[in-house]
Design a protein around this motif. Structure first.
Motif, PDB file in Angstrom:
ATOM      1  N   HIS A  18       0.806  -1.218   0.000  1.00  0.00           N
ATOM      2  CA  HIS A  18       0.000   0.000   0.000  1.00  0.00           C
ATOM      3  C   HIS A  18       0.841   1.272   0.000  1.00  0.00           C
ATOM      4  O   HIS A  18       0.372   2.333  -0.427  1.00  0.00           O
ATOM      5  CB  HIS A  18      -0.948  -0.005   1.200  1.00  0.00           C
ATOM      6  CG  HIS A  18      -2.080  -0.960   1.045  1.00  0.00           C
ATOM      7  ND1 HIS A  18      -1.969  -2.308   1.328  1.00  0.00           N
ATOM      8  CD2 HIS A  18      -3.349  -0.781   0.585  1.00  0.00           C
ATOM      9  CE1 HIS A  18      -3.114  -2.905   1.070  1.00  0.00           C
ATOM     10  NE2 HIS A  18      -3.967  -2.015   0.624  1.00  0.00           N
ATOM     11  N   TYR A  31      -7.034  -2.299  -3.634  1.00  0.00           N
ATOM     12  CA  TYR A  31      -8.479  -2.124  -3.605  1.00  0.00           C
ATOM     13  C   TYR A  31      -9.157  -3.307  -2.922  1.00  0.00           C
ATOM     14  O   TYR A  31      -8.569  -4.371  -2.774  1.00  0.00           O
ATOM     15  CB  TYR A  31      -9.014  -1.941  -5.042  1.00  0.00           C
ATOM     16  CG  TYR A  31      -8.485  -0.688  -5.688  1.00  0.00           C
ATOM     17  CD1 TYR A  31      -9.181   0.513  -5.560  1.00  0.00           C
ATOM     18  CD2 TYR A  31      -7.270  -0.686  -6.368  1.00  0.00           C
ATOM     19  CE1 TYR A  31      -8.683   1.695  -6.113  1.00  0.00           C
ATOM     20  CE2 TYR A  31      -6.766   0.487  -6.913  1.00  0.00           C
ATOM     21  CZ  TYR A  31      -7.479   1.672  -6.780  1.00  0.00           C
ATOM     22  OH  TYR A  31      -6.979   2.834  -7.311  1.00  0.00           O
ATOM     23  N   ARG A  32     -10.398  -3.096  -2.514  1.00  0.00           N
ATOM     24  CA  ARG A  32     -11.146  -4.127  -1.810  1.00  0.00           C
ATOM     25  C   ARG A  32     -11.425  -5.308  -2.735  1.00  0.00           C
ATOM     26  O   ARG A  32     -11.955  -5.120  -3.845  1.00  0.00           O
ATOM     27  CB  ARG A  32     -12.456  -3.564  -1.270  1.00  0.00           C
ATOM     28  CG  ARG A  32     -12.253  -2.481  -0.212  1.00  0.00           C
ATOM     29  CD  ARG A  32     -13.582  -1.923   0.257  1.00  0.00           C
ATOM     30  NE  ARG A  32     -13.378  -0.770   1.138  1.00  0.00           N
ATOM     31  CZ  ARG A  32     -14.372  -0.014   1.610  1.00  0.00           C
ATOM     32  NH1 ARG A  32     -15.634  -0.296   1.275  1.00  0.00           N
ATOM     33  NH2 ARG A  32     -14.092   1.006   2.416  1.00  0.00           N
ATOM     34  N   PRO A  33     -11.094  -6.506  -2.297  1.00  0.00           N
ATOM     35  CA  PRO A  33     -11.184  -7.688  -3.176  1.00  0.00           C
ATOM     36  C   PRO A  33     -12.565  -7.895  -3.791  1.00  0.00           C
ATOM     37  O   PRO A  33     -12.674  -8.228  -4.973  1.00  0.00           O
ATOM     38  CB  PRO A  33     -10.804  -8.840  -2.247  1.00  0.00           C
ATOM     39  CG  PRO A  33      -9.953  -8.209  -1.195  1.00  0.00           C
ATOM     40  CD  PRO A  33     -10.509  -6.848  -0.982  1.00  0.00           C
ATOM     41  N   SER A  79      -8.771  -0.098  -0.578  1.00  0.00           N
ATOM     42  CA  SER A  79      -8.798  -0.951   0.607  1.00  0.00           C
ATOM     43  C   SER A  79      -8.482  -0.180   1.876  1.00  0.00           C
ATOM     44  O   SER A  79      -8.727  -0.667   2.977  1.00  0.00           O
ATOM     45  CB  SER A  79      -7.811  -2.113   0.449  1.00  0.00           C
ATOM     46  OG  SER A  79      -6.497  -1.641   0.219  1.00  0.00           O
ATOM     47  N   ARG A  80      -7.912   1.013   1.729  1.00  0.00           N
ATOM     48  CA  ARG A  80      -7.621   1.854   2.906  1.00  0.00           C
ATOM     49  C   ARG A  80      -8.021   3.284   2.638  1.00  0.00           C
ATOM     50  O   ARG A  80      -7.953   3.737   1.511  1.00  0.00           O
ATOM     51  CB  ARG A  80      -6.109   1.812   3.222  1.00  0.00           C
ATOM     52  CG  ARG A  80      -5.680   0.497   3.820  1.00  0.00           C
ATOM     53  CD  ARG A  80      -4.226   0.602   4.252  1.00  0.00           C
ATOM     54  NE  ARG A  80      -3.731  -0.668   4.769  1.00  0.00           N
ATOM     55  CZ  ARG A  80      -2.483  -0.839   5.204  1.00  0.00           C
ATOM     56  NH1 ARG A  80      -1.642   0.166   5.175  1.00  0.00           N
ATOM     57  NH2 ARG A  80      -2.092  -2.008   5.667  1.00  0.00           N
TER      58      ARG A  80
END
Length: 498
Positions: A217, A417-419, A497-498
C-alpha cells in the motif's frame, strides 16, 4: 542477494567471445561439477529453493539459492554459501547461515529433511572467468560449457553469466548490449537448477499465465512501474521457449497477452515516464509478429470450425481447413524466428535497462496514481461504449480495447483495492471483452479469408463459401451493444482498501 544476467550463445560463437575486445583473452578456467539435492517429493523445489554441493579448487562448497525474481534475464536471488567437509549437504551449517529468515528456516526445519535428501542431477561444466570493470561496476563474466545429466539423459549448456559484484544492475544490460553488436545472444530466464528439475520431472514446455501482482500500500510510483513492467516481461519470457520449440496454441496466446499487458502498462505510465520512441516501436513490432500468428491460430481452432461443413456438401471444406492450418504453422515459424532474432534480444535488454534507470526517478504514491489512472480509463471506456454502432465494427473493437486496458490496469493495482469490488469489476469487463471478442473474431476471419483467396485462387470457391457463412452468422447473432452499454454504465469503480 545475487544479481546476474544470463545469456545463451551458440558453441560455435565461443571463440568470437574469447577474442572480443571487451573480454580480453582466455581468462582463468575452472572445472565445476555440482550435484543438486532434494527430496523425492521435491520439497525444496516446491518452496522455491535449490541446493547444490560442488568442488571448487579442491574444496567442497555448499550453496542454497532461494526466492528472488527474474526479469529480462536479470536473476536476483537470495544466496547462502559455505565450505563443507564432504560431498553431501550439511544442513546444520546451512541453518546457521539462514539464521532467523523465517520462511527459509522453516523449509530447512521440515521433518526428516536430512534423511530424505538425495542427489537428483549433475551439472558438469568448464567455466572460463573474467573480472571486469564496466562503467564503474565490477562484473564477473563466466562462460559455462558442458551439460546437465540425470540417469544417462543429458541437456547441453552453453551460456554466459554476468554477475554484479559491485555497482549498478543497469551496467549488466549495457555490457550485454555491447556484446550483442558482434555476437548473437539470447536472454535466458531459466537457470541450471530449473533445467535440471525439468529432467527430473520429465516435463517440457507448457503455457504460463500472468502471475498475480501484490503491490504494497505504501508503494511509490517508481516501485509500481518496476514491479508491473517486470511482471509483464516475466509473462512474456516464461512462454518464449514454448513458442519457439512447441506447437501448443495456448503458449502463443499467453505470450501475445503478455505483450498486450506490457503495452498497456507502458501507456499507464506514459505521463510520468514516456517510453522512448525506438523502444515503443520494437514492442509494437513484437506484438505484430505474435499477433499475426495468433490470429491464424484463432481461425484454425475457434472461428473456422463454426462454419457448417455439411452445408457445402461432402468434404468441400476439408482442403480449406488444411490450407488454413498450413498458413497457421508458417506464421508460427515466423513468430519463432522473431524471438530468436537479435532485435528481440536487444528489445528485452534495452527495456530492462530503461526500467532500472527510470523507476528511481519516479516519486509519488502508487495508490493515488492508480485511482487517477483507473478513473481516466473508466471514463474513456464509457465514452467509447456510448459511440458503439451496429453498422461500425471498429466502434465495438475500440470499446473492447478500452475495456481491456481498464481490466489490465486494475489487475496491476488490485492489491490496493477491496477484493470484492475488484472481482465484480473484473468479471464485468471480462464478460464485455468476451462478447465483443467473439464478434471481432468473425470480422477478422472474414478479412483473413479474403486475403487467403487472393493468394490461393484455386481454393477461392471453398474460401468464399466459408467467409460468407461466417459473415451471415455474425449478422444473425450480433453482439448486443445496448446491453453492453447498459452494463458498463452501471459499473462502479472498486473501492480503495484503505
Amino acid at each position: 542477494m545475487e544479481v546476474e544476467l544470463k545469456l545463451l550463445l551458440a558453441p560455435e560463437d565461443n571463440d568470437r567471445l574469447l577474442k572480443h575486445p571487451l573480454i580480453g583473452g582466455e581468462g582463468r578456467t575452472q572445472r565445476l561439477a555440482a550435484r543438486y539435492f532434494d527430496t523425492p517429493d521435491l520439497h525444496l523445489l516446491r518452496h522455491g529453493a535449490g541446493l547444490r554441493v560442488r568442488k571448487v579448487d579442491g574444496e567442497w562448497i555448499q550453496t542454497m539459492k532461494a526466492g528472488g525474481s527474474v526479469q529480462s534475464g536479470l536473476h536476483s536471488r537470495n544466496e547462502w554459501e559455505c565450505p563443507i567437509d564432504r560431498s553431501w549437504p550439511r544442513l546444520g551449517k546451512l541453518r546457521k547461515l539462514v539464521g532467523d529468515d523465517a520462511p527459509w528456516r522453516a523449509m530447512l526445519d521440515a521433518r526428516d529433511l536430512k534423511e530424505r535428501l538425495e542427489p537428483l542431477f549433475l551439472v558438469d561444466v568448464t567455466r572460463q572467468l573474467w573480472d571486469l570493470e564496466v562503467d564503474g561496476s565490477h562484473i564477473e563474466v563466466a562462460l559455462d560449457h558442458g551439460h546437465i545429466e540425470r540417469h544417462g539423459k543429458r541437456v547441453a549448456i552453453n551460456e554466459l553469466e554476468l554477475e554484479l559484484k559491485e555497482g549498478q544492475p543497469a551496467s549488466l544490460y549495457a555490457f550485454a548490449l555491447h556484446l550483442l553488436e558482434d555476437i548473437p545472444l539470447r536472454i535466458s530466464n531459466v537457470n541450471k537448477a530449473q533445467r535440471g528439475y525439468m529432467l527430473v520431472r520429465e516435463v517440457g514446455v507448457a503455457p504460463c499465465r500472468a502471475q498475480s501482482l501484490d503491490l504494497p500500500h505504501d508503494a511509490s510510483i517508481g516501485d509500481a512501474q518496476l514491479a508491473i513492467l517486470g511482471n509483464c516481461l516475466q509473462h512474456i519470457q516464461n512462454n518464449e521457449t514454448a513458442v519457439i520449440e512447441g506447437t501448443d496454441p495456448e503458449t502463443l496466446h499467453q505470450m501475445r497477452v503478455g505483450v498486450r499487458r506490457l503495452r498497456s502498462a507502458l501507456k499507464l505510465f506514459d505521463a510520468v515516464a514516456p517510453c522512448p520512441p525506438g523502444l515503443a516501436e520494437d514492442v509494437q513490432w513484437l506484438g505484430d509478429q505474435l499477433g499475426a500468428a495468433r490470429d491464424w491460430d484463432v481461425l484454425v481452432t475457434s472461428t473456422l470450425p463454426r462454419a457448417d461443413v455439411s452445408a457445402a456438401g461432402g468434404n468441400a471444406l476439408m482442403d480449406l481447413q488444411a490450407l488454413v492450418l498450413e498458413t497457421s504453422h508458417a506464421k508460427r515459424r515466423l513468430a519463432a524466428e522473431a524471438l530468436l532474432s537479435t532485435r528481440y534480444t536487444k528489445l528485452m535488454l534495452t527495456l530492462g535497462s530503461w526500467m532500472l534507470q527510470t523507476a528511481p526517478l519516479l516519486s509519488g504514491s502508487a495508490a493515488s496514481f492508480s485511482r487517477q489512472t483507473l478513473q481516466q480509463l473508466h471514463g474513456k471506456m464509457l465514452k467509447r461504449a456510448k459511440r458503439m454502432n451496429d453498422d461500425d465494427p471498429v466502434s465495438a473493437h475500440r470499446t473492447r480495447i478500452a475495456a481491456k486496458r481498464a481490466r489490465y490496469a486494475l489487475e496491476f493495482f488490485h492489491a490496493l483495492y477491496r477484493p470484492k469490488s475488484v472481482r465484480a469489476y473484473l468479471k464485468n469487463l471480462s464478460a464485455t471483452q468476451d462478447e465483443l471478442g467473439r464478434h471481432n473474431d468473425l470480422v477478422m476471419a472474414a478479412r483473413m479469408l479474403q486475403a487467403l483467396a487472393r493468394e490461393h485462387p484455386q481454393a477461392a470457391g471453398e474460401i468464399q463459401f466459408a467467409r460468407g457463412y461466417l459473415l451471415a452468422r455474425e449478422s444473425a447473432q450480433p453482439a448486443d451493444l445496448d446491453a453492453i452499454r447498459g452494463r458498463l454504465h452501471h459499473l462502479r469503480l472498486p473501492h480503495a482498501s484503505r
